[in-house]
Structure formats: structure tokens, C-alpha cells
Design an enzyme around this catalytic site. Structure first.
Site, PDB file in Angstrom:
ATOM      1  CG  LEU A  23      -2.019  -1.071   1.232  1.00 41.91           C
ATOM      2  CD1 LEU A  23      -2.737  -1.088   2.561  1.00 41.91           C
ATOM      3  CD2 LEU A  23      -3.005  -0.842   0.098  1.00 41.91           C
ATOM      4  NE  ARG A  24       7.136   1.091   2.423  1.00 40.78           N
ATOM      5  CZ  ARG A  24       7.655  -0.116   2.515  1.00 40.78           C
ATOM      6  NH1 ARG A  24       7.708  -0.891   1.457  1.00 40.78           N
ATOM      7  NH2 ARG A  24       8.122  -0.566   3.653  1.00 40.78           N
ATOM      8  N   GLY A  25       2.377   2.688  -2.401  1.00 39.12           N
ATOM      9  CA  GLY A  25       2.060   3.512  -3.571  1.00 39.12           C
ATOM     10  C   GLY A  25       0.849   4.399  -3.325  1.00 39.12           C
TER      11      GLY A  25
END
Length: 363
Positions: A284-286
């Protein structure tokens, strides 16, 4: 303070071209939680110059006098354990203003140099176990720059990224246990010709930008002329652009103050996550980085609400380095991001490419 601030550093506002790199750096200063910038590109394109100029541009920070960790007088998350204990005991702390630290991590650095180690001199002369802070301590509340990050030892990279992600550095050495704040903007640069970066390493950098050699003859002459003028008389050159520097510094300060008020519409958040899903981005970093970068861009533009245009301009830099590479694919990963963005946001694929560029001129 003024004498150190004019320390023969080329002014940030005079760096010609490389707009994407410059704005990505500014967004990370406005919101350090974005997670830093990976700058990949040709040699001699002004990467190091721009990063040193950025540190010189930023306003000074208040620190506890004599503290090796640049501890904040007011924020507990940016204070060493020693400073916190002194505050708990009701001690009144003297403060001083320092320039934002800019730390270079050399390729040959050891883990002890990076994290800190036992002060051998004190141990031998006084018989006490004392900690000697490393580069992570010096970089707290500043910038940590790793040139040729793709050539850095994997173990050091892991230590660096763990500290950058947590904001703390913990050292256990020969009976000494130290934990200190290490919150910094991590900036890495490298030349793709000298080796690829591991995907898990790339993913830990918030944004990724590419810099290319300026090809336009007029711009090249302008770069050479400016550099020659600066080298000949740095003080006169710095004075001539001081108004630009002051204006940009003020704009960054106002953006930092405005950031908390910036809102991101729920529909935009859903579409950002839809783009990440369509691109098959791991984790979920993006999503998180795109949200934060869009909010920082809106704050920088003087607005309190994120627009679709803000998302369009940051999404490529936030996602392209997180995509799985298909060796048979011919198109650039940035183009893939734009293509999926247009699909999710129901735009024509023939949209103006300038809408997706991260430049200080737009917005």
C-alpha cells in the site's frame, strides 16, 4: 547564521532544468512522511548540486544547545532520551538555531560510522562506556544523501531504510543501549548504467525521478554561464538571486503550515487506489505516497483542497518505480502509469503530456 548560510553553495533557484527533481525534493521537505526521493540519471546532471542547494535554502531549525542529535526543544518525537530526561526533571534547556543538516553518506562507510559506536577514547581515558553518535544522529531533522545508492552495501541499505521508515535508530554495543531520533529526508541518487536497484529497495523510496542531460544548446550555454559567474564571484551571484531564494523559502514555510488543512476528496482517494490496483502495485505504499505527495503539491500551490490535476502530476513519480518490470515490454513504466490513470479517471489517452509532469511552473 548568515555567514554559514552563504557557504559558497550554488543557489537552488538557479539550478536550470531538472524541474521534476527540484519539485520532488521540495515536496519531501514540505511533508517528510512522503519517504524521500530516488534520483536516477546521467552523470553531471546537477543531482548533488541541487541537493546541497536545497539544504542551504531551508530555514534554520531550533535545537537544544549542545545536543548531538539536533533534538527539538518542543517535539518529544524529535528528542533524545537525555533531553527528555532533562525536561522531565524540570530543567530549563538553552536553545540555538542551526542550519538544516545535510549529511553525505560515503560509499565506504561502515555500520559503526552510520549508526554510532562506543567512544574508545573515553573508555580508555575515563573508564566509562560512552556512545559516539554516527551519521544517522547528525542527519536527524535534516537531509541524508546517498550518492551511487545502487553501489552501497545491501546491509547498510537495510539499516538506512529501517531508520528512515521508523524515524529512530537503536544501537546495542558492548553493554551500551542507545535509541535516538533519526527522522530525515532520505535522498538517493544513482546511474542506471552502474547497476540495477533491488525492487524492495526502490519501493522504500517515496518518489522516483529521472534526470537527463540537457540537450537544448541555449539551456546548456545558460547553465555554463551561471556556473562560471558563481565560481568567479559566489557572493555577488548569491546576492543577485537572494530575492528568489527568499520567496521560495517563504513559499515552502507557508506550504508546511498549510499542509494540515489540505483535504483529499474520498472519490480521488478511491481512484488513486484503483490506479494502484490496476497496475498491480505490491503493498500500500504507492497509495499512501500518492496521497501525501498530492496534498503537499496542493499546499505548495497555495490551496487547501487536492485537485485531480495534483494527482495527475505526482502519480507517475510515486508509482513507476514500484511496478513489476516485464523484460519484453517496450514502453516506459511512467507511460504505463499515465495510461492507467487516463483509464480510471476517464480521460483521453491523448491528453497533454504536460498535465503529468512534475514541474514548478505548473499549478
Amino acid at each position: 547564521m548568515s555567514s554559514t548560510r552563504k557557504r559558497r553553495v550554488f543557489p537552488f533557484t538557479s539550478v536550470i532544468g531538472q524541474e521534476e527533481m527540484k519539485l520532488a525534493l521540495l515536496l519531501n521537505v514540505i511533508d517528510p512522511r512522503i519517504g524521500g526521493v530516488m534520483i536516477m540519471g546521467d552523470r553531471g546532471t546537477g543531482k548533488s548540486t541541487a541537493i546541497r542547494a536545497l539544504a542551504d535554502l531551508l530555514p534554520g531549525i531550533d535545537v537544544v544547545a549542545g545536543d548531538p542529535y539536533n533534538s527539538s526543544p518542543t517535539d518529544p518525537d524529535l528528542q533524545s532520551s537525555d533531553v527528555r530526561q532533562r525536561i522531565e526533571h524540570g530543567e530549563s534547556l538553552a536553545t540555538e538555531e542551526r542550519q538544516v543538516p545535510m549529511v553525505d553518506l560515503p560509499l565506504g562507510a561502515t555500520e559503526d560510522r552510520l549508526c554510532g559506536t562506543i567512544d574508545i577514547e573515553k573508555a580508555l581515558s575515563e573508564g566509562v562506556r560512552a556512545f559516539e553518535p554516527g551519521l544517522l544522529a547528525k542527519a536527524n531533522r535534516g537531509l541524508l544523501y546517498v550518492d551511487e545508492v545502487n553501489l552501497l552495501d545491501d546491509h547498510l541499505v537495510d539499516v538506512l531504510l529501517d531508520s528512515a521508515a521508523s524515524g529512530w535508530n537503536t544501537v546495542e554495543r558492548e553493554g551500551v543501549s542507545v535509541r535516538h531520533p533519526a527522522r530525515f529526508v532520505l535522498i538517493g541518487s544513482g546511474n542506471p548504467e552502474e547497476g540495477e536497484l533491488r525492487p524492495q529497495l526502490l519501493d522504500r523510496f517515496g518518489m522516483s525521478v529521472e534526470v537527463r542531460t540537457v540537450r537544448d544548446p541555449d539551456l546548456r550555454v545558460q547553465v555554463v554561464d551561471q556556473r562560471t559567474a558563481f565560481d568567479s564571484d559566489p557572493d555577488t551571484f548569491a546576492t543577485s538571486v537572494q530575492a528568489n531564494q527568499d520567496a521560495l523559502q517563504q513559499r515552502v514555510i507557508e506550504a508546511q503550515q498549510r499542509l494540515e488543512q489540505v483535504s483529499l476528496d474520498n472519490d480521488l482517494r478511491l481512484r488513486i487506489s484503483a490506479v494502484c490496483g490496476e497496475l498491480d502495485v505490491d503493498g500500500l505504499r504507492g497509495d499512501i505516497v500518492t496521497n501525501r505527495a498530492a496534498r503537499a503539491l496542493a499546499a505548495f500551490a497555495g490551496r487547501t483542497e487536492v485537485s485531480e490535476e495534483d494527482v495527475a502530476r505526482v502519480i507517475s513519480c510515486s508509482l513507476r518505480h514500484r511496478l513489476r518490470k516485464d523484460p519484453l515490454e517496450q514502453i516506459d513504466s511512467g507511460d504505463r502509469v499515465v495510461k492507467i490513470f487516463c483509464k480510471v479517471f476517464e480521460r483521453s489517452e491523448n491528453s497533454d503530456q504536460a498535465d503529468f509532469e512534475l514541474t514548478t511552473q505548473a499549478g
